[in-house]
Structures are given as C-alpha cells and as structure tokens.
Write a protein that holds these residues in place. Structure first.
Motif, PDB file in Angstrom:
ATOM      1  N   ASN A 110       0.839  -1.212   0.000  1.00  0.00           N
ATOM      2  CA  ASN A 110       0.000   0.000   0.000  1.00  0.00           C
ATOM      3  C   ASN A 110       0.868   1.254   0.000  1.00  0.00           C
ATOM      4  OD1 ASN A 110       0.929  -0.106   2.598  1.00  0.00           O
ATOM      5  ND2 ASN A 110      -1.023   0.404   3.555  1.00  0.00           N
ATOM      6  N   ARG A 111       2.118   1.067  -0.380  1.00  0.00           N
ATOM      7  CA  ARG A 111       3.069   2.181  -0.516  1.00  0.00           C
ATOM      8  C   ARG A 111       3.266   2.959   0.768  1.00  0.00           C
ATOM      9  NH1 ARG A 111       2.784   5.234  -6.233  1.00  0.00           N
ATOM     10  NH2 ARG A 111       4.395   6.387  -5.132  1.00  0.00           N
ATOM     11  N   MET A 112       3.037   2.319   1.926  1.00  0.00           N
ATOM     12  CA  MET A 112       3.424   2.976   3.168  1.00  0.00           C
ATOM     13  C   MET A 112       4.950   3.021   3.221  1.00  0.00           C
ATOM     14  SD  MET A 112       0.851   4.048   4.890  1.00  0.00           S
ATOM     15  CE  MET A 112       1.228   4.205   6.638  1.00  0.00           C
ATOM     16  N   ILE A 113       5.573   2.216   2.399  1.00  0.00           N
ATOM     17  CA  ILE A 113       7.042   2.191   2.350  1.00  0.00           C
ATOM     18  C   ILE A 113       7.587   3.543   1.885  1.00  0.00           C
ATOM     19  CG2 ILE A 113       7.362   1.394  -0.041  1.00  0.00           C
ATOM     20  CD1 ILE A 113       9.105  -0.202   2.946  1.00  0.00           C
ATOM     21  N   ASP A 114       6.757   4.284   1.128  1.00  0.00           N
ATOM     22  CA  ASP A 114       7.188   5.611   0.650  1.00  0.00           C
ATOM     23  C   ASP A 114       7.552   6.553   1.794  1.00  0.00           C
ATOM     24  OD1 ASP A 114       6.252   4.465  -1.626  1.00  0.00           O
ATOM     25  OD2 ASP A 114       4.886   6.087  -2.190  1.00  0.00           O
ATOM     26  N   LEU A 115       6.962   6.284   2.977  1.00  0.00           N
ATOM     27  CA  LEU A 115       7.139   7.214   4.091  1.00  0.00           C
ATOM     28  C   LEU A 115       8.510   7.105   4.728  1.00  0.00           C
ATOM     29  CD1 LEU A 115       3.706   6.776   5.853  1.00  0.00           C
ATOM     30  CD2 LEU A 115       4.409   8.514   4.229  1.00  0.00           C
ATOM     31  N   ILE A 116       9.199   5.982   4.453  1.00  0.00           N
ATOM     32  CA  ILE A 116      10.521   5.828   5.056  1.00  0.00           C
ATOM     33  C   ILE A 116      11.550   6.399   4.094  1.00  0.00           C
ATOM     34  CG2 ILE A 116      12.188   4.195   5.987  1.00  0.00           C
ATOM     35  CD1 ILE A 116       9.805   2.304   6.452  1.00  0.00           C
ATOM     36  N   PRO A 117      12.277   7.429   4.548  1.00  0.00           N
ATOM     37  CA  PRO A 117      13.240   8.048   3.634  1.00  0.00           C
ATOM     38  C   PRO A 117      14.368   7.090   3.271  1.00  0.00           C
ATOM     39  CG  PRO A 117      13.294   9.114   5.816  1.00  0.00           C
ATOM     40  CD  PRO A 117      12.257   8.051   5.877  1.00  0.00           C
ATOM     41  N   GLY A 118      14.822   7.186   2.047  1.00  0.00           N
ATOM     42  CA  GLY A 118      15.971   6.386   1.627  1.00  0.00           C
ATOM     43  C   GLY A 118      15.628   4.989   1.139  1.00  0.00           C
ATOM     44  N   THR A 119      14.336   4.706   0.932  1.00  0.00           N
ATOM     45  CA  THR A 119      14.005   3.376   0.430  1.00  0.00           C
ATOM     46  C   THR A 119      13.940   3.402  -1.093  1.00  0.00           C
ATOM     47  OG1 THR A 119      11.672   3.884   0.617  1.00  0.00           O
ATOM     48  CG2 THR A 119      12.664   2.687   2.427  1.00  0.00           C
ATOM     49  N   LYS A 120      14.266   2.257  -1.672  1.00  0.00           N
ATOM     50  CA  LYS A 120      14.204   2.156  -3.119  1.00  0.00           C
ATOM     51  C   LYS A 120      13.455   0.880  -3.496  1.00  0.00           C
ATOM     52  CE  LYS A 120      17.151   3.125  -6.957  1.00  0.00           C
ATOM     53  NZ  LYS A 120      17.315   4.475  -7.376  1.00  0.00           N
ATOM     54  N   VAL A 121      12.392   1.049  -4.248  1.00  0.00           N
ATOM     55  CA  VAL A 121      11.586  -0.102  -4.653  1.00  0.00           C
ATOM     56  C   VAL A 121      11.812  -0.355  -6.138  1.00  0.00           C
ATOM     57  CG1 VAL A 121       9.245  -1.024  -4.833  1.00  0.00           C
ATOM     58  CG2 VAL A 121       9.847   0.501  -2.944  1.00  0.00           C
ATOM     59  N   ARG A 122      12.072  -1.627  -6.485  1.00  0.00           N
ATOM     60  CA  ARG A 122      12.181  -1.984  -7.903  1.00  0.00           C
ATOM     61  C   ARG A 122      11.212  -3.121  -8.174  1.00  0.00           C
ATOM     62  NH1 ARG A 122      17.980  -2.589  -9.061  1.00  0.00           N
ATOM     63  NH2 ARG A 122      17.293  -4.746  -9.197  1.00  0.00           N
ATOM     64  N   GLY A 123      10.782  -3.254  -9.430  1.00  0.00           N
ATOM     65  CA  GLY A 123       9.847  -4.318  -9.757  1.00  0.00           C
ATOM     66  C   GLY A 123       8.452  -3.765  -9.867  1.00  0.00           C
ATOM     67  N   LYS A 124       7.477  -4.665  -9.757  1.00  0.00           N
ATOM     68  CA  LYS A 124       6.126  -4.253 -10.087  1.00  0.00           C
ATOM     69  C   LYS A 124       5.123  -4.874  -9.118  1.00  0.00           C
ATOM     70  CE  LYS A 124       3.401  -4.012 -14.296  1.00  0.00           C
ATOM     71  NZ  LYS A 124       3.345  -4.373 -15.702  1.00  0.00           N
ATOM     72  N   VAL A 125       4.174  -4.069  -8.665  1.00  0.00           N
ATOM     73  CA  VAL A 125       3.053  -4.588  -7.878  1.00  0.00           C
ATOM     74  C   VAL A 125       1.785  -4.082  -8.552  1.00  0.00           C
ATOM     75  CG1 VAL A 125       1.898  -4.597  -5.648  1.00  0.00           C
ATOM     76  CG2 VAL A 125       4.390  -4.452  -5.735  1.00  0.00           C
ATOM     77  N   THR A 126       0.894  -5.002  -8.924  1.00  0.00           N
ATOM     78  CA  THR A 126      -0.344  -4.542  -9.533  1.00  0.00           C
ATOM     79  C   THR A 126      -1.525  -4.875  -8.649  1.00  0.00           C
ATOM     80  OG1 THR A 126      -0.699  -6.595 -10.749  1.00  0.00           O
ATOM     81  CG2 THR A 126       0.542  -4.870 -11.879  1.00  0.00           C
ATOM     82  N   LEU A 127      -2.484  -3.960  -8.631  1.00  0.00           N
ATOM     83  CA  LEU A 127      -3.744  -4.175  -7.931  1.00  0.00           C
ATOM     84  C   LEU A 127      -4.824  -4.163  -9.003  1.00  0.00           C
ATOM     85  CD1 LEU A 127      -5.501  -4.249  -5.320  1.00  0.00           C
ATOM     86  CD2 LEU A 127      -5.428  -1.751  -5.353  1.00  0.00           C
ATOM     87  N   ASP A 128      -5.540  -5.276  -9.152  1.00  0.00           N
ATOM     88  CA  ASP A 128      -6.521  -5.421 -10.230  1.00  0.00           C
ATOM     89  C   ASP A 128      -5.914  -5.037 -11.575  1.00  0.00           C
ATOM     90  OD1 ASP A 128      -8.527  -6.307  -8.551  1.00  0.00           O
ATOM     91  OD2 ASP A 128      -9.188  -4.276  -8.085  1.00  0.00           O
ATOM     92  N   GLY A 129      -4.665  -5.444 -11.774  1.00  0.00           N
ATOM     93  CA  GLY A 129      -4.028  -5.221 -13.067  1.00  0.00           C
ATOM     94  C   GLY A 129      -3.348  -3.879 -13.241  1.00  0.00           C
ATOM     95  N   GLU A 130      -3.534  -2.975 -12.279  1.00  0.00           N
ATOM     96  CA  GLU A 130      -2.938  -1.645 -12.445  1.00  0.00           C
ATOM     97  C   GLU A 130      -1.699  -1.515 -11.562  1.00  0.00           C
ATOM     98  OE1 GLU A 130      -4.228   3.033 -12.022  1.00  0.00           O
ATOM     99  OE2 GLU A 130      -5.447   1.466 -11.118  1.00  0.00           O
TER     100      GLU A 130
END
Ligand SMILES: Nc1ncnc2c1ncn2[C@@H]1O[C@H](COP(=O)(O)OP(=O)(O)O)[C@@H](O)[C@H]1O
Ligand SMILES: [Mg+2]
Lengths: 312, 250
Positions: free
Chosen positions: B51-71
């Motif tokens: 749910n992208r709560m990970i965005d709140l932690i500074p210095g994180t880097k996400v790679r790859g793909k997560v889709t919800l209902d295809g999006e």
C-alpha cells in the motif's frame, strides 16, 4: 564491593529531600513576593473599596484617585492583540519546521528563532519606535480613518502610532521564539505511528497534521501558549516604549494605552511624596501577579480537563 | 481463482541494504494469505510495499512491479491516497487516534465526504464487522484510549473497514494482545475473507494454519515457498521451510 541496601536507601532519601527543599523554595518565593506586595498595598486597599480600584476610570494620584481600570484594560488589550497576531503565525511556523522543513533548513532556522529570544527587549522597543509606530501613523492609521469608520475597536479619528496595536505587534514578535520553540518540540514528539495510522487510511499529509498531529499535541501546544501569554502579560520595556502611556482605557486599537507593567516601571521611585502612591503601584504589581497566576491555573485546569475528557 | 494483487520481481532496499529480493507472488482475491518467516526476514517490508506505506521511510528504493486489479500501483498516474483507501492496513500495536471511539471510526469516511446518517451507519456497520459494537455502543463519545488493548485493536480494524477497502493488510495484529483478545481478533480476521482480500503477517504458525488459505514463507528477504496452507505445512518443498515449520512442531 556492593553498597548495602541501607546506604542506598539513605542516598534515595537525601536525594528526595533535597529536591523537595528546592521545589518548596521556588514555590515559596511566589507566595513571599505576593505577600510582600500585599502588605505594601494594604494601606490603599484598606482606605478604598476594592471595586473602586479595579473599575475606577480616573488616575489622579495627587488627588487621591487611584482608578486602575485604564491600566488593566490596556494590559488585557495589548496581550490579546499580541496573542491574536502571534498564535496563528507561530503555529504555522512550528508546523512547517516540525513537519515540512528539511533537516537542513530546520537546523538553520531553529537557532535563529532561539536567538530572537535573547535580544534585549529595549532593542525591540527601539525597533517598534522606528518601524512599527511610523507604519501605523502613516499607513494603517489613515487607512482606518478613511475606511473603518463603523468597525468597532478599529475605528479612529487620528493615530499618532503609539498605540495598543504597536504594543501588540512588538509583543507578538517578542513571544514568537518561546511559542515556536515549544510548539515545534511538542509537534515533533507526536509518535510516528499516529501519523502512519492516519496516512494508512488515505489521509493527505495536511489532513493528518490538522486532524491528528495537532490534536495529539494540543496539551503541549496549550502549554506553549500559556508560557507565551504569561511572558506577554508581564513584558514591560518594549511595550512601554511604543504604547503611548496615556492613562485612559483604549476604545480602539489605534488609541494609546498604558499597561500595568509600564505604569509600575515608569513611576516607581518617582513621586513618592504623594500619599498612597507607592501603595497603588505595588497594588498594581500584585494585580499583575494574580493575573498571571490565575491565567496559568485556569488554563491548566479548564483546558486540561477538556482535553482529558474529549481527546487523550 | 483470480489474483487481486500480483507482485513481480519486487526488490526493496533501505539505504542500500537489500531487504526484499526479487519477490514474485500472486495474492488471490477474497482469500486469506499469510506471510510467515523469522523476525527480520522482510515480512513487514513486503506488506508496506503493497500500500506504498514504504514511501514514508526516507531512503528506500523499490524496484519491480506490484499490480492491484491489473494496475501498477507504482505507476505515475496512481493516487497514493486512493490506493491506501483501497488497501487498508492494521498494525501490530493498536494506535487509537486522539479522539473519541466514534470519531476514530468516522475518521476515514469523513475524509471522503461521508456525513450525517450515512456516516453513522458506516460507523455502526464497521464496529459490528470488527466485533466491537456491543461493547462500545453506549460509550461512543469516550476517548478511544480508554478501551483495553484488545478492544483498541478491534477499533483499529473497524477504522480500517470504515473506508470500505478491497484489501486488508494485517501486520502481526495479535502479537501485542493477551490470548483471549488475540483469539477474538483472529476470529474477526477469518470472517473478513468473505468480503475482503486479506494478507496477514504472523509469527504464530498455529494462527497461520487456522486462518490462512495460502501461505508464503520468507527467509532473508527471499520468497522461499508459496502455496496453499496444506501444501506449505504438510509437504513443504524447501529445506528451510521444512526446518521452520518443523520448529513450530506442526
Ligand atoms: N526503517 C528501516 N530502515 C532500515 N532498515 C530497515 C527498516 N525497516 C526494516 N529494516 C530492515 O529490513 C529487514 C526486514 O525488516 P522487516 O520487514 O521489519 O522484517 P520482519 O517484519 O519480517 O520482522 C531487516 O533487516 C530490517 O533491519
Ligand atoms: Mg515486522
């Protein structure tokens, strides 16, 4: 060697007692000062009805008239204006520093704000005379004369600049540092989980701050305001320099006024030959002290209970 | 069975430290998926990526793909607030907001402009689904902090349900509760799968076995094993899964 339980207990008792003594001393001091003021003010209090002192309009010491209403009203006005100006600005600044400002900005701005607290109040007074007073005399005053004829508290026929408003503005700036500093600390002390809980429900950052962070911080923010107001009530020098010092209750923010601290500072030690004068001045000091005490206690009990029952 | 969330080649780094490595998994709709694994293996991190709560932690880097209902939820057109409304999260420690019981539950719907009767109904419905209504219906105006920890956790569940999410993420929702409250919350979770897709992180394997339809086992940031609860617990394919599951004596 381990210390025996007896020794440790003695240390514990000594530490406890020492703290009790220092606390008792500083609380005792408040009562001692209040008592001293009361004793010196008693001759006047005994000779006149209390009501006349508090609500009397006329201040003519040479004729034995010691109506303090103009000064009390002046104090309340100047303090109220200072808080009305300072509160929103301080809160916004504190929120910005605590929630939005990058670490680097905060580390520059915070010391600067704390520095404001260290500037002697006479400097604020001079600044008030050089900047605020002329601005009110040349701009705001004429604007009010032309456009605010029928607005209560803002209408005026003429303003020399030395006024309730000037006092309030200078005072507001003087209470900035303490309110901002304390508020910022309080906001930053709100646990991260609180923010996350709101954000996880889809709240925006601003909604989170407005509805959760500020609510959670309310008791501390209240303490910041109480500190600020207490300081504002008693601040003397700067206000004395810009308020005009006319012993009449102001009817508009453009009128001059004469707050209690200024009255005491201007006159104590001067015309002591007038009977009761010194009693009257110390009586007003007592009133000021009671004001501050009463405000502190009221804020803590009334708002404190409100907060406990509805929020925390 | 339809996958509501698809995770593909998901890697996550905290300031250069890799916490998730190349995770790929499907999370089926209206089922309970449990994430198990030893402490520090990346369970919470994975959940926070969903749910992208990970965005709140500074210095994180996400790679790859997560889709919800295809999006793709990391796509540039995604509204994060809207995503978090759709994918709710309930944490380990209950966090009541500084307001009344009623206002806690009403918090989410209010953000979306629900008010009046509709709001009242939403609050009651959510409290009922969280199994808390009977206990609090006469004290809705009290500060939420006065509830017991177990009740607070169900309040947080009700609060999460009130925004009508599609997916619910639970991060060890019972680990700070006493056994009775824990059981209570667990039962609510199990009932939720009729209406919601549920992902639950738990270190309690018995709990995973009781509530989950699917289990994924994480170890050192990698997805080691993933299958139905029976598969993972009865006939684990991987050595580490076998050891971990056996350690719990299941
Ligand atoms: N905020 C963070 N900053 C840096 N490293 C973190 C942070 N959160 C978690 N980690 C690291 O990421 C790894 C996975 O953590 P986490 O997802 O919390 O594991 P789990 O929930 O399975 O116990 C751990 O090595 C942990 O130290
Ligand atoms: Mg965790």
């Amino acid at each position: 060697m381990y210390m025996t339980a007896g020794k440790r207990r003695i240390k514990d008792i000594i530490a406890g007692r020492a703290m009790l003594v220092t606390t008792a001393f500083s609380t005792g001091l408040v009562f001692a000062i209040a008592m001293g003021l009361y004793l010196r003010a008693r001759p006047l209090l005994a000779s006149q009805p209390l009501f006349g002192l508090f609500f009397g309009e006329t201040w003519l010491p040479s004729e034995g008239q010691f109506g303090l209403k103009p000064f009390i009203v002046g104090t309340v006005w100047v303090t109220a204006i200072a808080i009305i100006i300072a509160l929103p600005l301080c809160l916004l600044t504190a929120v910005f520093l605590a929630e939005y400002a990058p670490q680097r900005v905060r580390s520059i701005v915070k010391p600067l704000i704390d520095l404001l607290a260290g500037i002697p109040s006479v400097v604020y007074g001079v600044w008030g005379i050089l900047v605020v007073v002329p601005f009110i005399a040349d701009r705001l005053g004429p604007f009010a004369v032309a456009n605010l004829k029928s607005v209560p508290y803002l209408s005026t026929e003429y303003s020399a600049g030395f006024s309730v408003l000037a006092g309030g503005v200078v005072l507001a700036i003087m209470v900035f540092p303490v309110i901002i500093s304390v508020s910022e600390e309080v906001l930053r002390a709100v646990p991260a989980e609180q923010r996350e809980a709101a954000l996880a429900l889809g709240a925006t950052k601003f909604e989170t701050i407005r509805k959760v962070v500020i609510r959670k911080a309310l008791p501390g923010l209240l303490a910041a305001v109480v500190l600020g107001v207490s300081r504002a009530l008693g601040e003397t020098m700067a206000v004395l320099m810009v308020a005009g010092n006319v012993p009449m209750a102001p009817k508009s923010v453009f009128d001059a006024c004469y707050p209690l601290p200024a009255l005491i500072a201007n006159n104590y030690g001067e015309v002591m030959s007038i009977p009761m004068y010194d009693s009257a001045l110390l009586g007003s000091a007592l009133i000021l002290l009671i004001f501050v005490l009463f405000f502190n206690i009221a804020a803590r009990t009334v708002f404190g209970r409100m907060l406990r029952e509805h929020i925390q | 069975m339809k996958a509501q969330i698809e995770v593909r080649n998901l890697s996550l780094a905290y300031r250069g430290n890799l916490a998730l490595k190349d995770i790929g998994v499907d999370i089926p709709e209206k089922q309970v998926t449990a994430i198990i694994g030893p402490s520090g293996c990346g369970k919470s991190s994975l959940l926070r990526c969903l749910n992208r709560m990970i965005d709140l932690i500074p210095g994180t880097k996400v790679r790859g793909k997560v889709t919800l209902d295809g999006e793709d939820i990391y796509g540039s057109r995604v509204d994060v607030m809207d995503l978090r409304k759709r994918v709710g999260m309930i944490c380990q420690k209950p966090v009541p907001l500084p307001m009344s019981i009623y206002e806690n539950v009403a918090f989410g719907p209010r953000l979306y402009g629900v008010h009046g009767k509709a709001l009242k109904h939403a609050v009651e419905r959510s409290l009922r689904s969280a199994g808390l209504w009977e206990e609090v219906k006469d004290r809705l105006k009290e500060p939420a902090i006065r509830l017991s920890i177990g009740q607070q956790q169900r309040l947080c569940l009700a609060r999460g349900l009130a925004v009508e999410p599609e997916v619910l993420l639970f991060d060890e929702p019972t680990s700070s509760l006493d056994p009775v409250s824990a059981r209570h919350v667990e039962q609510q979770v199990a009932e939720l799968k009729r209406d919601y897709t549920v992902v639950i992180v738990t270190h309690d394997l018995h709990q995973a076995k009781r509530v989950a339809d699917h289990v994924m086992f994480l170890y050192l940031g990698e997805l080691i094993e993933n299958g139905t609860t029976t598969q993972v617990f009865e006939s684990p394919q991987d050595y580490w899964t076998r050891m971990y599951v056996a350690g719990a004596g299941i």
